[in-house]
Design an enzyme around this catalytic site. Sequence first.
Site, PDB file in Angstrom:
ATOM      1  N   GLU A 190       0.900   3.904   1.781  1.00  0.00           N
ATOM      2  CA  GLU A 190       1.358   4.344   3.103  1.00  0.00           C
ATOM      3  C   GLU A 190       2.524   3.498   3.611  1.00  0.00           C
ATOM      4  OE1 GLU A 190      -3.262   4.608   3.315  1.00  0.00           O
ATOM      5  OE2 GLU A 190      -1.755   3.456   2.202  1.00  0.00           O
ATOM      6  N   CYS A 245      -6.325   2.095   5.613  1.00  0.00           N
ATOM      7  CA  CYS A 245      -6.989   0.859   6.039  1.00  0.00           C
ATOM      8  C   CYS A 245      -6.438   0.476   7.425  1.00  0.00           C
ATOM      9  CB  CYS A 245      -6.715  -0.245   5.021  1.00  0.00           C
ATOM     10  SG  CYS A 245      -5.014  -0.858   5.044  1.00  0.00           S
ATOM     11  N   CYS A 266      -2.587  -0.170   7.407  1.00  0.00           N
ATOM     12  CA  CYS A 266      -1.793   1.051   7.276  1.00  0.00           C
ATOM     13  C   CYS A 266      -1.909   1.912   8.533  1.00  0.00           C
ATOM     14  CB  CYS A 266      -2.217   1.832   6.037  1.00  0.00           C
ATOM     15  SG  CYS A 266      -1.798   0.950   4.518  1.00  0.00           S
ATOM     16  N   HIS A 318       0.847  -1.184   0.000  1.00  0.00           N
ATOM     17  CA  HIS A 318       0.000   0.000   0.000  1.00  0.00           C
ATOM     18  C   HIS A 318       0.887   1.239   0.000  1.00  0.00           C
ATOM     19  CE1 HIS A 318      -3.949  -1.826   1.761  1.00  0.00           C
ATOM     20  NE2 HIS A 318      -3.334  -2.695   0.959  1.00  0.00           N
TER      21      HIS A 318
END
Length: 143
Positions: free
Chosen positions: A48, A76, A79, A46
């Site tokens: 992040e 999410c 993260c 992801h």
Amino acid sequence: MDLALEEAKKAKNLGEVPVGAVIVKDGQVIATAHNLKENLKNPLAHAEILAINEACKKLDNWRLSGCELYVTLEPCPMCAGAILQSRISRVHIGTLDDTTGAGGSIINILQNANLPYFVDLVWYHDKRCSDILINFFKSKRLK
């Protein structure tokens, strides 16, 4: 947020969900990233997480205290956990994630009184951030 949106566009051009992230320390950009989950075939890729990884390498420290994360989509739970663990001080969120958002829309891991760390949140509700996602998924459904 403009730089995070540029990262989101890079993800979109690669066929990834268009999410971008930028980490800033003392007014200087120290990390940029975009989703690469499909290309790396890795559920951890992801924006992040990749930005946090890059910032830690740049600062040679896992603690990112005093850093600010700009991200086009609400983090999410995975993260959000990484943000807490890295001690990022503030998160600027472009748009909410009404599916898995962990910054207050579905759950709030980033500001949970039961957890030992608290992150300052700044919500932008930036139409550009939501539009890039809406258009991406709309084009996927049309195919």
